[in-house]
Design an enzyme around this catalytic site. Structure first.
Site, short mmCIF file in Angstrom:
data_model
loop_
_atom_site.label_atom_id
_atom_site.label_comp_id
_atom_site.label_asym_id
_atom_site.label_seq_id
_atom_site.Cartn_x
_atom_site.Cartn_y
_atom_site.Cartn_z
N GLU A 54 -57.96 -27.88 -66.67
CA GLU A 54 -56.58 -28.37 -66.52
C GLU A 54 -56.49 -29.87 -66.83
O GLU A 54 -55.72 -30.60 -66.21
CB GLU A 54 -56.04 -28.06 -65.13
CG GLU A 54 -55.97 -26.57 -64.82
CD GLU A 54 -55.31 -26.27 -63.48
OE1 GLU A 54 -54.57 -27.13 -62.96
OE2 GLU A 54 -55.54 -25.16 -62.94
N GLU A 65 -58.07 -18.37 -63.25
CA GLU A 65 -57.36 -18.79 -62.04
C GLU A 65 -55.88 -18.43 -62.19
O GLU A 65 -55.19 -19.00 -63.03
CB GLU A 65 -57.53 -20.29 -61.86
CG GLU A 65 -56.90 -20.89 -60.64
CD GLU A 65 -57.08 -22.41 -60.59
OE1 GLU A 65 -56.15 -23.08 -60.10
OE2 GLU A 65 -58.13 -22.93 -61.05
#
Length: 311
Positions: free
Chosen positions: A151, A249
Site C-alpha cells: 500500500e 487483504e
C-alpha cells in the site's frame, strides 16, 4: 574414497530440501494457468480459489485457532512486520510465528513495512537483513510471499512511509536483488486501491522485479464483485504481465453482517474461472476500526453462513 563424496552429496541434498517449499503453492507454478500444479491441500473457496487469513494476533487470535474454528487448514497466513530503524531489521514480529506457520503447511504472506526509515534508507544492508529473515522461513520449507512496503501509494500520504515513487522503486529493486535467489521466496507488489488506473503506474517496479501482483481494497456495497472491484487492475498487471494475482487483504467497511456475507460469497463462491491468474485470497480477520472478522468471535449462525462458501 567414496565416503567423503557420499557425505558431501548427502549434505547438498539436505540443503536443497531445506530451500525447497515443503508445500509449494505458487512456487514453480505457471502464472495464469488453469492447471493446478503443484497441488496444495489447503483451504479453498467453493470456486476453487485458495484461501487464507490475516489473524488478529494483537488481540490473542492465531492461525491455529482459525483453522480449528473453520475445520480447514489455511492455505496462506499473513503477518505484518515493521522496519523501525535504518540501522537494521530483525524480523521478530514474523519469526515469533515461524514454528506455527511451518506446522500449518501454509504459505507466509510477509508484509514488511519500512515505517522507521525512508525509501532512500533501504540500503543493501537493510535488504540483506530482510533476506536473512526470509531464509529462516524458507530453510524450514515455508514458501514466502514478500509483500514489501505494501500500500505504498497510500502510506506515503500520512507519512507512514517516507519518500516518493522513484525512491520506492529503487528500494523495491534493492530488496528484490537480495532475495531473488532464495528458493521459495516470491516478491509480491501490492498497492492500495486508487481512484484511477494511471495512479498505479509510477509505483510499478517493472515486470522483471515482481512475481505476484495484488491490491488491497475493502468492499462497501453488496453489489461488489471481482470484476467491478479488481477487473481493471487484474487486466493491467496480472494478465498483461503474466503474473500470479493474489488478494492479500480484504474485508468490508462497514462491518455489516449482510455486507460481509455478500463480499465473502463473491470471492469464495462466485465463478471466477474467467480470471485464471487469480490464485489466492486472504481475509482480514481482525478487529481495528471495524470488526472485519467472519469467523473468530462471531455468532454460530454467522460462522456457519461463512463456512458455506468453502469446501
Amino acid at each position: 574414497m567414496y565416503l567423503p563424496l557420499l557425505l558431501l552429496f548427502s549434505v547438498l541434498c539436505q540443503e536443497t530440501l531445506a530451500r525447497t517449499p515443503t508445500n509449494p503453492l505458487l512456487w514453480s507454478r505457471q502464472p495464469c494457468s488453469i492447471i493446478d500444479m503443484p497441488y496444495h491441500s489447503g483451504m479453498r473457496g467453493r470456486n476453487g480459489i485458495y484461501w487464507g487469513w490475516n489473524p488478529d494476533v494483537e488481540n490473542g487470535d492465531n492461525i491455529t485457532m482459525i483453522n480449528r474454528a473453520t475445520g480447514h487448514q489455511a492455505t496462506t497466513v499473513s503477518y505484518f512486520s515493521q522496519i523501525n530503524s535504518p540501522s537494521g531489521f530483525d524480523g521478530h514480529q514474523l519469526l515469533r510465528h515461524l514454528d506455527e506457520v511451518k506446522g500449518t503447511g501454509a504459505a507466509l504472506i510477509a508484509s514488511v513495512m519500512p515505517n522507521g526509515l525512508s525509501f532512500n534508507e533501504v540500503t543493501p544492508a537493510i535488504a540483506a537483513d530482510i533476506a536473512n529473515v526470509v531464509r529462516q522461513f524458507t530453510d524450514q520449507g515455508v514458501e514466502v510471499w514478500l509483500r514489501f512496503a505494501h500500500e505504498m501509494n497510500w502510506y506515503v500520504r500520512p507519512g507512514t512511509y517516507r519518500g516518493n515513487s522513484t525512491q520506492f522503486v529503487k528500494a523495491w529493486r534493492t530488496v528484490y536483488a537480495a532475495v531473488k535467489d532464495i528458493e521459495g521466496c516470491m516478491m509480491f507488489w501490492c498497492p492500495n486501491n486508487a481512484k484511477t488506473m494511471d495512479l498505479y503506474e509510477e509505483w510499478w517496479p517493472g515486470p522483471e522485479y515482481v512475481d505476484i501482483v495484488g491490491m488491497d481494497i475493502y468492499a462497501s456495497k453488496t453489489t461488489a464483485n471481482f470484476r467491478n472491484i479488481y477487473g481493471g487492475f487484474y487486466e493491467a498487471y496480472a494478465k498483461k504481465y503474466n503474473k500470479h494475482f493474489v488478494i492479500p487483504e480484504t474485508a468490508t467497511k462497514p462491518d455489516d453482517v449482510a455486507l460481509k456475507q455478500s463480499w465473502l460469497k463473491a470471492l469464495a463462491s462466485d465463478d471466477l474461472s474467467a480470471y485464471p491468474c487469480l490464485k489466492s485470497i486472504s481475509w482480514f480477520e481482525l478487529r481495528k476500526s471495524f470488526d472485519y472478522r467472519v469467523v473468530m468471535g462471531q455468532g454460530n449462525e454467522a460462522v456457519q453462513e461463512s463456512l458455506k462458501n468453502f469446501r
